[in-house]
Structure formats: structure tokens, C-alpha cells
Design a protein around this motif. Structure first.
Motif, PDB file in Angstrom:
ATOM      1  N   GLN A  79       0.868  -1.166   0.000  1.00  0.00           N
ATOM      2  CA  GLN A  79       0.000   0.000   0.000  1.00  0.00           C
ATOM      3  C   GLN A  79       0.914   1.227   0.000  1.00  0.00           C
ATOM      4  OE1 GLN A  79      -2.353   0.710   3.569  1.00  0.00           O
ATOM      5  NE2 GLN A  79      -4.122   1.296   2.348  1.00  0.00           N
ATOM      6  N   ASP A  80       0.748   2.112  -0.978  1.00  0.00           N
ATOM      7  CA  ASP A  80       1.704   3.203  -1.154  1.00  0.00           C
ATOM      8  C   ASP A  80       1.669   4.228  -0.027  1.00  0.00           C
ATOM      9  OD1 ASP A  80      -0.775   4.213  -1.814  1.00  0.00           O
ATOM     10  OD2 ASP A  80      -0.081   5.338  -3.560  1.00  0.00           O
ATOM     11  N   ALA A  81       0.533   4.324   0.667  1.00  0.00           N
ATOM     12  CA  ALA A  81       0.384   5.257   1.785  1.00  0.00           C
ATOM     13  C   ALA A  81      -0.837   4.830   2.589  1.00  0.00           C
ATOM     14  CB  ALA A  81       0.215   6.692   1.279  1.00  0.00           C
ATOM     15  N   PRO A  82      -0.914   5.225   3.869  1.00  0.00           N
ATOM     16  CA  PRO A  82      -2.112   4.898   4.652  1.00  0.00           C
ATOM     17  C   PRO A  82      -3.321   5.648   4.104  1.00  0.00           C
ATOM     18  CG  PRO A  82      -0.267   5.511   6.079  1.00  0.00           C
ATOM     19  CD  PRO A  82       0.115   5.902   4.688  1.00  0.00           C
ATOM     20  N   ARG A  83      -4.209   4.937   3.444  1.00  0.00           N
ATOM     21  CA  ARG A  83      -5.365   5.568   2.802  1.00  0.00           C
ATOM     22  C   ARG A  83      -6.693   5.059   3.342  1.00  0.00           C
ATOM     23  NH1 ARG A  83      -3.191   8.415  -1.358  1.00  0.00           N
ATOM     24  NH2 ARG A  83      -1.236   7.650  -2.269  1.00  0.00           N
ATOM     25  N   GLY A  84      -6.662   4.434   4.524  1.00  0.00           N
ATOM     26  CA  GLY A  84      -7.887   3.970   5.149  1.00  0.00           C
ATOM     27  C   GLY A  84      -8.043   2.466   5.087  1.00  0.00           C
ATOM     28  N   LEU A  85      -8.829   1.938   6.031  1.00  0.00           N
ATOM     29  CA  LEU A  85      -9.025   0.489   6.100  1.00  0.00           C
ATOM     30  C   LEU A  85      -9.746  -0.046   4.874  1.00  0.00           C
ATOM     31  CD1 LEU A  85     -10.065   0.039   9.855  1.00  0.00           C
ATOM     32  CD2 LEU A  85      -7.780   0.224   8.852  1.00  0.00           C
ATOM     33  N   ALA A  86     -10.706   0.729   4.373  1.00  0.00           N
ATOM     34  CA  ALA A  86     -11.433   0.283   3.183  1.00  0.00           C
ATOM     35  C   ALA A  86     -10.524   0.251   1.956  1.00  0.00           C
ATOM     36  CB  ALA A  86     -12.643   1.183   2.932  1.00  0.00           C
ATOM     37  N   HIS A  87      -9.548   1.141   1.927  1.00  0.00           N
ATOM     38  CA  HIS A  87      -8.582   1.123   0.821  1.00  0.00           C
ATOM     39  C   HIS A  87      -7.764  -0.165   0.846  1.00  0.00           C
ATOM     40  CE1 HIS A  87      -4.756   2.173  -1.277  1.00  0.00           C
ATOM     41  NE2 HIS A  87      -5.607   2.729  -2.129  1.00  0.00           N
ATOM     42  N   ALA A  88      -7.455  -0.672   2.038  1.00  0.00           N
ATOM     43  CA  ALA A  88      -6.739  -1.939   2.143  1.00  0.00           C
ATOM     44  C   ALA A  88      -7.547  -3.076   1.511  1.00  0.00           C
ATOM     45  CB  ALA A  88      -6.441  -2.257   3.601  1.00  0.00           C
ATOM     46  N   VAL A  89      -8.855  -3.064   1.720  1.00  0.00           N
ATOM     47  CA  VAL A  89      -9.719  -4.064   1.082  1.00  0.00           C
ATOM     48  C   VAL A  89      -9.703  -3.871  -0.428  1.00  0.00           C
ATOM     49  CG1 VAL A  89     -12.070  -4.944   0.904  1.00  0.00           C
ATOM     50  CG2 VAL A  89     -11.183  -4.220   3.128  1.00  0.00           C
ATOM     51  N   ILE A  91      -7.326  -2.689  -2.411  1.00  0.00           N
ATOM     52  CA  ILE A  91      -6.112  -3.166  -3.083  1.00  0.00           C
ATOM     53  C   ILE A  91      -5.926  -4.679  -2.941  1.00  0.00           C
ATOM     54  CG2 ILE A  91      -4.971  -0.934  -2.762  1.00  0.00           C
ATOM     55  CD1 ILE A  91      -3.303  -2.217  -0.547  1.00  0.00           C
ATOM     56  N   ALA A  92      -6.699  -5.297  -2.043  1.00  0.00           N
ATOM     57  CA  ALA A  92      -6.593  -6.747  -1.846  1.00  0.00           C
ATOM     58  C   ALA A  92      -7.602  -7.522  -2.693  1.00  0.00           C
ATOM     59  CB  ALA A  92      -6.792  -7.091  -0.371  1.00  0.00           C
ATOM     60  N   ARG A  93      -8.288  -6.831  -3.590  1.00  0.00           N
ATOM     61  CA  ARG A  93      -9.393  -7.455  -4.344  1.00  0.00           C
ATOM     62  C   ARG A  93      -8.970  -8.732  -5.060  1.00  0.00           C
ATOM     63  NH1 ARG A  93     -13.009  -9.919  -5.689  1.00  0.00           N
ATOM     64  NH2 ARG A  93     -14.898  -9.331  -6.810  1.00  0.00           N
ATOM     65  N   GLU A  94      -7.853  -8.690  -5.764  1.00  0.00           N
ATOM     66  CA  GLU A  94      -7.418  -9.863  -6.524  1.00  0.00           C
ATOM     67  C   GLU A  94      -7.068 -11.017  -5.603  1.00  0.00           C
ATOM     68  OE1 GLU A  94      -3.991 -11.143  -9.808  1.00  0.00           O
ATOM     69  OE2 GLU A  94      -4.313  -9.026  -9.306  1.00  0.00           O
ATOM     70  N   PHE A  95      -6.383 -10.722  -4.508  1.00  0.00           N
ATOM     71  CA  PHE A  95      -6.014 -11.782  -3.569  1.00  0.00           C
ATOM     72  C   PHE A  95      -7.249 -12.423  -2.946  1.00  0.00           C
ATOM     73  CE2 PHE A  95      -5.552 -12.735   0.983  1.00  0.00           C
ATOM     74  CZ  PHE A  95      -4.713 -13.851   0.903  1.00  0.00           C
ATOM     75  N   LEU A  96      -8.234 -11.610  -2.549  1.00  0.00           N
ATOM     76  CA  LEU A  96      -9.398 -12.129  -1.837  1.00  0.00           C
ATOM     77  C   LEU A  96     -10.383 -12.852  -2.736  1.00  0.00           C
ATOM     78  CD1 LEU A  96      -9.967  -9.026   0.472  1.00  0.00           C
ATOM     79  CD2 LEU A  96      -9.127 -11.271   1.195  1.00  0.00           C
ATOM     80  N   HIS A 179     -19.599  -8.971  -0.995  1.00  0.00           N
ATOM     81  CA  HIS A 179     -20.310  -7.719  -1.255  1.00  0.00           C
ATOM     82  C   HIS A 179     -19.523  -6.496  -0.781  1.00  0.00           C
ATOM     83  CE1 HIS A 179     -23.753 -10.602  -1.432  1.00  0.00           C
ATOM     84  NE2 HIS A 179     -24.065  -9.839  -2.460  1.00  0.00           N
ATOM     85  N   ILE A 180     -18.578  -6.681   0.134  1.00  0.00           N
ATOM     86  CA  ILE A 180     -17.801  -5.545   0.612  1.00  0.00           C
ATOM     87  C   ILE A 180     -16.975  -4.917  -0.506  1.00  0.00           C
ATOM     88  CG2 ILE A 180     -15.772  -6.881   1.303  1.00  0.00           C
ATOM     89  CD1 ILE A 180     -17.318  -3.879   3.198  1.00  0.00           C
ATOM     90  N   HIS A 181     -16.633  -5.694  -1.524  1.00  0.00           N
ATOM     91  CA  HIS A 181     -15.836  -5.142  -2.623  1.00  0.00           C
ATOM     92  C   HIS A 181     -16.628  -4.103  -3.411  1.00  0.00           C
ATOM     93  CE1 HIS A 181     -12.747  -8.039  -1.736  1.00  0.00           C
ATOM     94  NE2 HIS A 181     -13.593  -9.052  -1.910  1.00  0.00           N
ATOM     95  N   GLU A 182     -17.910  -4.338  -3.584  1.00  0.00           N
ATOM     96  CA  GLU A 182     -18.760  -3.348  -4.248  1.00  0.00           C
ATOM     97  C   GLU A 182     -18.856  -2.089  -3.394  1.00  0.00           C
ATOM     98  OE1 GLU A 182     -23.267  -3.013  -6.200  1.00  0.00           O
ATOM     99  OE2 GLU A 182     -22.606  -4.871  -5.197  1.00  0.00           O
ATOM    100  N   ALA A 183     -18.918  -2.291  -2.094  1.00  0.00           N
ATOM    101  CA  ALA A 183     -19.043  -1.144  -1.184  1.00  0.00           C
ATOM    102  C   ALA A 183     -17.793  -0.263  -1.214  1.00  0.00           C
ATOM    103  CB  ALA A 183     -19.298  -1.634   0.240  1.00  0.00           C
ATOM    104  N   VAL A 184     -16.605  -0.860  -1.083  1.00  0.00           N
ATOM    105  CA  VAL A 184     -15.382  -0.050  -1.031  1.00  0.00           C
ATOM    106  C   VAL A 184     -15.107   0.634  -2.362  1.00  0.00           C
ATOM    107  CG1 VAL A 184     -14.378  -1.469   0.805  1.00  0.00           C
ATOM    108  CG2 VAL A 184     -13.826  -1.982  -1.581  1.00  0.00           C
ATOM    109  N   TRP A 203     -22.566   1.472   3.823  1.00  0.00           N
ATOM    110  CA  TRP A 203     -23.053   1.227   2.457  1.00  0.00           C
ATOM    111  C   TRP A 203     -23.792  -0.110   2.396  1.00  0.00           C
ATOM    112  CZ3 TRP A 203     -22.926  -2.296  -1.407  1.00  0.00           C
ATOM    113  CH2 TRP A 203     -23.170  -1.891  -2.718  1.00  0.00           C
ATOM    114  N   LEU A 204     -23.239  -1.133   3.004  1.00  0.00           N
ATOM    115  CA  LEU A 204     -23.902  -2.439   3.016  1.00  0.00           C
ATOM    116  C   LEU A 204     -25.284  -2.339   3.669  1.00  0.00           C
ATOM    117  CD1 LEU A 204     -20.957  -4.801   4.102  1.00  0.00           C
ATOM    118  CD2 LEU A 204     -21.967  -4.604   1.808  1.00  0.00           C
ATOM    119  N   ILE A 205     -25.356  -1.644   4.805  1.00  0.00           N
ATOM    120  CA  ILE A 205     -26.634  -1.504   5.518  1.00  0.00           C
ATOM    121  C   ILE A 205     -27.647  -0.755   4.656  1.00  0.00           C
ATOM    122  CG2 ILE A 205     -27.745  -0.476   7.546  1.00  0.00           C
ATOM    123  CD1 ILE A 205     -25.049  -0.881   9.021  1.00  0.00           C
TER     124      ILE A 205
END
Length: 355
Positions: A79-89, A91-96, A179-184, A203-205
């Protein structure tokens, strides 16, 4: 199920320790905070783990390796910089992929593990897209805060509110389906420029997906500042297995104490719970309860209580030290020369309290 562990961030509240080290690798009871999370993931039966890393990636990779020491297979996600917890999800899209996953913040310390919570999510109702963990806190304004219904379902989340709707803070462990991937991907950065996980869950709610909650029964702490670090150290030390592998000469050892191989204790008193690291040297000193002395430390003619001393540090003839966190390769010694003034070399963001 997979796991996503966050080990980036700058650790500003733990400076100056984190000027030269990852906050997730700062130890409690002589074991890096991050390792407790990895062990909790392994206990769940999860084997595939993605670790989000930032500017301390080299250090994290050196400590964790390929994960095999924990029974895990680790993939590193930069992760190039701390951009939030949702940003971590994000950038992890392909892995997950489309698998369920548990997201675990690497600087959180949770006693009791998460196996039951993970199993409950696996067996959940099909309408549930996420589960959050909650703990009651005295000042919820410092956290993401949840408002829940009587059945534990989440009605809304607020990030660090001035007027909290409850005292229920989000613990740094989350469970999600795909579904969290659509949200982030759909949320916008917050006022502080980050993609907030609270916004993604909201967003999910709002889109009709079920989000439920579980209360943390045991101890939980975000170990992001020195006081919290010392508290976590005390809790971790209470679970140590007493064992003496080093050399103890003309000394007294009371209570649960772990003395690692190569350590040498001479003419000293050690009262547990405490841990003495590998190849440490203690001479004519007292180490009191809730102290963690790192590898290759040298302590002489001094008293240490309720403190963390990281590896390769020297404490020599300084009287009593209590409630302190001392970094690696530090030297604290008595000044015999005149003038009898206190002489300090102190890094940025340090705090020194003098008698």
C-alpha cells in the motif's frame, strides 16, 4: 475463508519507537504484536493470509517470512500510503477473490482468539454480508461507534463522533463476504482523505445487506500508544508459561517468570509475571512484576517494574524505572561526572519524566 491483516500505517502515537520500526512489530511480553494476530488466524484453521504493508514492508517481511512458522501461506500486498481500512480491502481485491474473509488490524491485541466468531460467520444466514466485533469503552469518541438493535444487528455506524450514539466501539476485527468489494469501490474518501471501513459497512446496511455484531467477552486493546502498550504487556505476561532456560546464580526468582536461553541472572531478584530475553545479562538488580526485558539487554544495579525494554539496550545504575517503554539499542546510565546535571539525547516525539 481467507484473512487480510493490516500491517501498514505510520504509528505516530508510538513515536519515537516507530521512527525506526513497524508499530505492529513492537513487542509485548517479548513477542511482536503482529504475531498474536497471526496466531489467532491460524487457530481458526485459515491458511491463506494477505498482509497489507507500507513503508516498513522490509521489516515485516523479515519478521514473518512466508508464514510457514505460523502454519500460514502469506501474500504481501503493498500500500503506497495509509489511505484507510477500506482502501486496504480495495487493493486486496485480486487476492481475496469472492471468498469470505476476516480482516484483522495488526496492532490490535485480542485475548481469546476469534475462532468462535469466525465459525459463527461461516454458519450465518445467507442474508448477512458482514459481522463486526464490539466492545464497551469509556470514551467512544476515539473510535468508530455502532448503534445496534436488540438482536445485535447493526443499525448505523459513526466514525469518531462528537456525540456517540452508544459506548460500543468497533474492535479491529471484521468479517465480510464478497459484497464488501462493491461497497469499497463505491464510497468516497472522508474529510481526512481516507476510505473509511465504517462508510463501507454503512453502504452495506443502506443497500439492504445484513450486518450483525458480536460482543468481545475478553480483553481487547488497540496498542497504539505507550500506555496501551504497557497494559497489553501486562495482560500478555499473565499468560506466560514459567520456564528457566538461562543461568540463575545467587538470585531469587518468584512467580511466573520466563527466562530465555542464554540469559544470565546474577545476584538479582526477579518477580513475575516477567520475561527475560535471550542472552540478556542482569547483575545486582531487581526486575518486578509486568516487566519484559528484551534479547541481549544488560541491566545492572537498577530496578525495573511494569516496563518494556526492547532488545540490545543497557540500563546501568539508574535507580528505579517504572511504567516505561525503552527502545532498541538505548543506553540509560548514571552520570558520575560533574556537573551533576541530567544529560539527555532524546528523539522526536519522545516523553521523559524526571523526579
Amino acid at each position: 475463508m481467507k484473512a487480510l491483516i493490516l500491517a501498514g500505517g505510520s504509528g505516530t502515537r508510538l513515536r519515537p519507537l516507530t521512527h525506526t520500526a513497524s508499530k505492529q512489530l513492537v513487542p509485548i511480553a517479548n513477542k511482536p504484536i503482529l504475531f498474536y494476530g497471526l496466531e489467532a488466524i491460524a487457530e481458526c484453521g485459515i491458511t491463506e493470509v494477505g498482509i497489507v504493508v507500507g513503508h516498513t514492508a522490509v521489516e515485516v517481511k523479515a519478521a514473518v517470512g512466508d508464514g510457514s512458522n505460523f502454519g500460514l501461506k502469506v501474500t504481501y500486498l503493498p500500500q503506497d500510503a495509509p489511505r484507510g481500512l477500506a482502501h486496504a480491502v480495495l487493493i486486496a481485491r485480486e487476492f481475496l477473490g469472492d471468498e469470505d474473509f476476516v480482516m484483522y488490524l495488526g496492532d490490535n491485541f485480542l485475548v481469546g482468539g476469534v475462532s468462535d466468531i469466525v465459525q459463527g460467520f461461516i454458519e450465518r444466514d445467507a442474508s448477512t454480508a458482514a459481522r463486526i466485533l464490539l466492545a464497551r469503552v469509556p470514551d467512544p469518541r476515539k473510535f468508530g461507534v455502532a448503534e445496534i438493535a436488540g438482536d445485535g444487528s447493526v443499525l448505523r455506524l459513526v466514525e469518531k463522533p462528537d456525540n456517540p450514539p452508544s459506548d460500543l466501539a468497533l474492535v479491529g476485527v471484521y468479517l465480510f463476504d464478497h459484497h464488501i468489494h462493491e461497497a469499497v469501490a463505491d464510497i468516497e474518501p472522508s474529510a481526512r482523505g481516507e476510505l473509511e471501513i465504517t462508510d463501507a459497512i454503512s453502504w452495506l446496511i443502506e443497500h439492504g445487506f445484513g450486518v450483525n455484531s458480536s460482543m468481545v467477552d475478553g480483553y481487547w486493546k488497540d496498542l497504539g500508544d505507550p500506555e496501551a502498550l504497557l497494559e497489553g504487556n501486562r495482560i500478555a505476561l499473565m499468560a506466560i508459561r514459567p520456564l528457566i532456560m538461562g543461568e540463575v546464580i545467587d538470585s531469587q526468582v518468584d512467580g511466573p517468570v520466563l527466562i530465555e536461553a542464554g540469559a544470565r541472572i546474577v545476584d538479582s531478584i526477579i518477580r513475575g509475571p516477567a520475561v527475560i530475553g535471550r542472552d540478556a545479562s542482569l547483575q545486582s538488580c531487581y526486575v518486578g512484576p509486568f516487566s519484559a526485558i528484551g534479547d541481549r539487554c544488560s541491566i545492572s544495579a537498577s530496578e525495573v517494574v511494569n516496563s518494556i525494554i526492547l532488545s540490545d539496550s543497557i540500563v546501568d545504575d539508574v535507580g528505579a524505572i517504572e511504567g516505561s517503554v525503552i527502545g532498541k539499542f538505548a543506553t540509560i546510565c548514571h552520570r558520575n561526572e560533574r556537573p551533576r546535571a541530567t544529560k539527555l539525547v532524546v528523539g522526536d516525539h519522545a516523553r521523559v519524566e524526571l523526579l
